[in-house]
Design an enzyme around this catalytic site. Structure first.
Site, PDB file in Angstrom:
ATOM      1  N   TYR A 300       0.948  -1.466   0.675  1.00  0.00           N
ATOM      2  CA  TYR A 300       0.221   0.063  -0.314  1.00  0.00           C
ATOM      3  C   TYR A 300       1.146   1.416   0.005  1.00  0.00           C
ATOM      4  O   TYR A 300       0.489   2.568   0.053  1.00  0.00           O
ATOM      5  CB  TYR A 300      -1.327   0.002   1.101  1.00  0.00           C
ATOM      6  CG  TYR A 300      -1.620  -1.302   1.419  1.00  0.00           C
ATOM      7  CD1 TYR A 300      -2.917  -1.592   1.097  1.00  0.00           C
ATOM      8  CD2 TYR A 300      -1.212  -1.943   2.685  1.00  0.00           C
ATOM      9  CE1 TYR A 300      -3.846  -2.428   1.281  1.00  0.00           C
ATOM     10  CE2 TYR A 300      -1.710  -3.055   2.603  1.00  0.00           C
ATOM     11  CZ  TYR A 300      -3.241  -3.382   1.599  1.00  0.00           C
ATOM     12  OH  TYR A 300      -3.682  -4.735   1.900  1.00  0.00           O
ATOM     13  N   HIS A 301       1.911   1.404  -0.061  1.00  0.00           N
ATOM     14  CA  HIS A 301       3.278   2.361   0.237  1.00  0.00           C
ATOM     15  C   HIS A 301       3.491   2.470  -0.939  1.00  0.00           C
ATOM     16  O   HIS A 301       5.590   2.702  -0.552  1.00  0.00           O
ATOM     17  CB  HIS A 301       3.852   2.343   1.996  1.00  0.00           C
ATOM     18  CG  HIS A 301       2.904   2.085   2.776  1.00  0.00           C
ATOM     19  ND1 HIS A 301       3.108   1.358   3.930  1.00  0.00           N
ATOM     20  CD2 HIS A 301       1.896   2.482   3.223  1.00  0.00           C
ATOM     21  CE1 HIS A 301       2.267   1.541   4.529  1.00  0.00           C
ATOM     22  NE2 HIS A 301       1.335   2.073   4.405  1.00  0.00           N
ATOM     23  N   PRO A 302       3.622   2.436  -1.929  1.00  0.00           N
ATOM     24  CA  PRO A 302       4.626   2.591  -2.717  1.00  0.00           C
ATOM     25  C   PRO A 302       5.696   4.327  -2.887  1.00  0.00           C
ATOM     26  O   PRO A 302       4.804   5.667  -2.311  1.00  0.00           O
ATOM     27  CB  PRO A 302       4.245   3.219  -4.581  1.00  0.00           C
ATOM     28  CG  PRO A 302       2.384   3.781  -3.561  1.00  0.00           C
ATOM     29  CD  PRO A 302       2.766   3.198  -2.240  1.00  0.00           C
TER      30      PRO A 302
END
Ligand SMILES: Cc1cc2nc3c(=O)[nH]c(=O)nc-3n(C[C@H](O)[C@H](O)[C@H](O)COP(=O)(O)OP(=O)(O)OC[C@H]3O[C@@H](n4cnc5c(N)ncnc54)[C@H](O)[C@@H]3O)c2cc1C
Ligand code: SF4
Length: 366
Positions: A300-302
């Site tokens: 969820y955290h690019p």
């Protein structure tokens, strides 16, 4: 940033059955660094549907925090307008061309242009015009915080939908790059994410009031890239052995927590070890060789695809978030974060954005 977002620890009374069993398991294992998670929802009443958008605006998302602040400060907002091109004259950014939801072309001229399309789309917007490409790092260096977790089935009633879905955390193994966060999601989403099918899936759905979920993110050392094919983003990411080992360790710990809390069954996202019924099963998993393709993961955290750095040869933006190769053009989002953080990134991105805003304001008043 934390003041604007109203960050505070989740109220113990709103942690629900999910928080109760995780806390019990952590305590039984002798962990000391666990407790309610810090969140940005001071008026939360634990309705438990954060995944679908907070119905009471208790969560201080940007629509009730930064955007009203910006509007009060004189900002003009064009919701839904999609930037298609950055205007550059004599090598300096001077505006954008966008398409509104009604299909009209919108041109905005400006002394500074800030791109904040996120770590997936920012490199595509810039790359299409060969802006920020000089170092070769645009679109590279993608980190994602691979995430995994497990479900525990209990005899006791949990009713995970009553209470804050992401309310509990365990920081015991932060120095190993693993951060555990209670992340129970509603039934309809859980059903799309578990590996089961047929009668077994129906049985889990029907006994969902006895199910708890707990997960974690990994501070990844693996990296990937974002490119483009036929106008669509192409994301590549190669999960290295070190991160596979961290993920295996994280799942092991979540399973330990659940068994210590009294779970009868633990469901893991590891192929061949989908169902653990005892500590012996967990021991077998511990001894097994697990490869990246055995894991069912999410992320969820690019971050990192237009990374910040002093050296124009190895970074895309400078320490003021301005592109090394295009004055007046700034990247202020997860793309400019240089590396994997190991914690959920929103506050860091917002803190860096606040700093960048001060730098840009100073540059414009010079
Ligand atoms: C399911 C989920 C749960 C998460 N939970 C947490 C959490 O609990 N805590 C936490 O810290 N972080 C969390 N995150 C991560 C956090 O949301 C992101 O790290 C953060 O929002 C990234 O900020 P950003 O500014 O880089 O990009 P984004 O927030 O993605 O913003 C990019 C914006 O640019 C817009 N855009 C893109 N292209 C264009 C264009 N051409 N023209 C105009 N607009 C465009 C997009 O529509 C979007 O609104 C979560 C993420 C997900 C997906
Ligand atoms: S649990 Fe989530 S959706 Fe519910 S009130 Fe709190 S922040 Fe809003």
């Amino acid at each position: 940033v934390e003041a604007v977002l109203g960050v505070e620890r989740a109220k113990a009374s709103l942690l629900g059955g999910n928080g109760r069993v995780i806390a019990r398991g952590c305590a039984a294992l002798g962990f000391t660094k666990h407790g309610p998670l810090k969140r940005n929802a001071p008026a939360c009443d634990g309705k438990g549907v954060c995944c679908f958008g907070c119905p009471t605006d208790a969560k201080r998302s940007t629509n009730v925090s930064y955007i009203p602040l910006a509007l009060r400060a004189g900002a003009e907002l064009f919701p839904g307008a999609k930037v298609t091109r950055i205007l550059v004259e004599r090598g300096r950014a001077c505006g954008v061309v966008a398409r509104t939801t009604a299909g009209h072309a919108l041109t905005v001229r400006a002394r500074a242009v800030v791109v904040s399309c996120g770590a997936i789309l920012t490199p595509l917007l810039l790359g299409a015009q060969r802006l920020g490409t000089r170092s070769g790092w645009l679109g590279q260096n993608l980190s994602i915080h691979p995430a995994a977790g497990a479900l525990g089935e209990f005899d006791e009633v949990i009713q995970c939908w009553n209470g804050i879905p992401q309310g509990y955390s365990l920081e015991e193994h932060a120095d190993e790059g693993i951060l555990y966060e209670g992340s129970m999601i509603p039934l309809e989403m859980t059903m799309t994410m578990v590996q089961m099918i047929g009668p077994e899936l129906v049985r889990l759905a029907e006994s969902f009031d006895h199910v708890s979920g707990f997960g974690f993110v990994v501070e990844d050392t693996s990296r990937g890239s974002v490119g483009q094919l036929l106008g669509q983003p192409v994301i590549k990411y190669w999960l290295g052995d070190g991160d596979v080992a961290r993920i295996k360790r994280g799942i092991d710990v979540v399973a330990q927590i659940y068994f210590a809390a009294g779970a009868k069954v633990v469901h893991t996202p590891i192929h061949g070890f989908d169902v653990l019924r005892s500590l012996d099963d967990l021991e077998r998993l511990r001894r097994a060789t697990i490869r990246a393709w055995d894991l069912d993961l999410t992320a969820y955290h690019p971050l990192g695809t237009a990374r910040m750095g002093r050296d124009p040869a190895s970074s895309v933006v400078n320490q003021n978030n301005e592109l090394h190769d295009t004055p007046g053009l700034y990247v202020v989002d997860g793309a400019s974060v240089p590396g994997s953080l190991g914690v959920n990134p929103q506050v860091t991105i917002m803190a860096l954005a606040t700093r960048a805003a001060e730098k840009i304001a100073a540059a414009l008043t010079e």
